[in-house]
Design an enzyme around this catalytic site. Structure first.
Site, mmCIF file in Angstrom:
data_model
loop_
_atom_site.group_PDB
_atom_site.id
_atom_site.type_symbol
_atom_site.label_atom_id
_atom_site.label_comp_id
_atom_site.label_asym_id
_atom_site.label_seq_id
_atom_site.Cartn_x
_atom_site.Cartn_y
_atom_site.Cartn_z
ATOM 1 N N GLY A 108 33.383 14.195 64.070
ATOM 2 C CA GLY A 108 32.074 14.457 63.491
ATOM 3 C C GLY A 108 31.821 13.604 62.262
ATOM 4 O O GLY A 108 32.434 12.543 62.077
ATOM 5 N N LYS A 136 25.983 16.144 58.510
ATOM 6 C CA LYS A 136 26.267 14.771 58.091
ATOM 7 C C LYS A 136 25.777 13.717 59.080
ATOM 8 O O LYS A 136 25.386 12.624 58.670
ATOM 9 C CB LYS A 136 27.762 14.610 57.820
ATOM 10 C CG LYS A 136 28.233 15.444 56.643
ATOM 11 C CD LYS A 136 29.707 15.255 56.342
ATOM 12 C CE LYS A 136 30.124 16.142 55.176
ATOM 13 N NZ LYS A 136 31.511 15.901 54.770
ATOM 14 N N GLY A 159 38.766 15.606 65.275
ATOM 15 C CA GLY A 159 37.419 15.811 64.778
ATOM 16 C C GLY A 159 36.696 14.500 64.580
ATOM 17 O O GLY A 159 36.995 13.760 63.642
#
Length: 270
Positions: free
Chosen positions: A142, A79, A140
């Site tokens: 990300g 992503k 997280g």
């Protein structure tokens, strides 16, 4: 095809959508999207495409030249990287630094957008866990985690704490969020989530049975919601353990379900 109702023909006029990931066996987009296409009588199909990180640019550039491919759904771990391969980016992508869809434009260019965050919040609200005015924590930073963090702030969380073991990535995300929502976000130096109403796992931990917990449960206050973005297995170790302790749990599939209407608008599906 996975998730495509029996008897639905694939012909020379069928439009293609790909799901890019590594691994790919866990993806749920074909299972959800193909029945929607069939129900709406849309001549299209979603197929999984396994792309290793070192091959991502080759795959994206190759698919860009497939004339009957209209777009791609992007999953772990691409992503953030796929954003750099887009020709144009929507406003959410610029805020969060990642994309989960690419739309092939009439001139063959890629337009990137990210609906992970809005889908996650839509799923939360639909399950009765409105984040407005609540305290949230997320592990997280990300691609998905960045989008969810921004969406939670946009939805009105009172305070958001974020942790990631990659301190550079964490710092960059918090700086972007702080610039837009000053005074409401902070970085954690360890994944112990205290004094929160909603705790979110936005990492891939849980996809495999032997994965460790992304955060310990013993520091969570009673009654706090534990949410996971892992879609397969549906009942991750984290959610099973949280439910056993009496916490309300929120499954990963709700994030994808919450994105379906956004996908229909973005890809102009009628």
């Amino acid at each position: 095809m996975t998730g495509r109702p029996a008897g639905t023909p694939i012909t020379g006029t069928t439009r293609l959508y790909a799901v890019l990931g590594d691994p790919i066996a866990q993806v749920q987009a074909p299972t959800l999207m193909n029945p929607v296409f069939a129900r709406l009588q849309i001549d299209a199909v979603v197929v999984p495409v396994h792309a290793r990180p070192q091959n991502l640019e080759h795959v994206v550039r190759g698919l860009q030249r497939v004339e009957n491919l209209d777009g791609m759904f992007i999953t772990v771990p691409h992503k953030v990287a796929v954003r750099r391969l887009a020709d144009r980016c929507g406003p959410t992508v610029d805020i969060v630094g990642s994309a989960n869809v690419l739309r092939r434009e009439a001139d063959g260019s890629w337009l990137a957008e990210n609906f992970d965050g809005s889908g996650f919040v839509s799923g939360l609200v639909g399950a009765g866990h409105d984040p407005r005015g609540r305290r949230a924590a997320l592990v997280g930073a990300g691609g998905a985690g960045s989008a969810i963090a921004a969406a939670l702030l946009a939805a009105g969380v009172d305070r958001l704490a974020v942790y990631d073991c990659d301190t550079a990535k964490l710092g960059a995300l918090v700086a972007r969020l702080e610039a837009r929502w000053p005074g409401r976000v902070c970085a954690l130096d360890e994944p112990r989530l205290r004094d929160v109403d909603i705790a979110v796992n936005a990492t891939p931990l849980g996809m495999h049975g032997g994965d460790p917990f992304p955060f310990p449960l013993d520091s969570l206050p009673p009654g706090s919601v534990v949410a996971d973005i892992v879609m397969k297995p549906r009942e991750t170790r984290l959610l099973r353990a949280a439910a056993a302790l009496g916490h309300p749990v929120h499954h990963g599939i709700h994030m994808l379900e919450g994105q379906l209407n956004s996908y229909r608008v973005f890809f102009d599906l009628h």
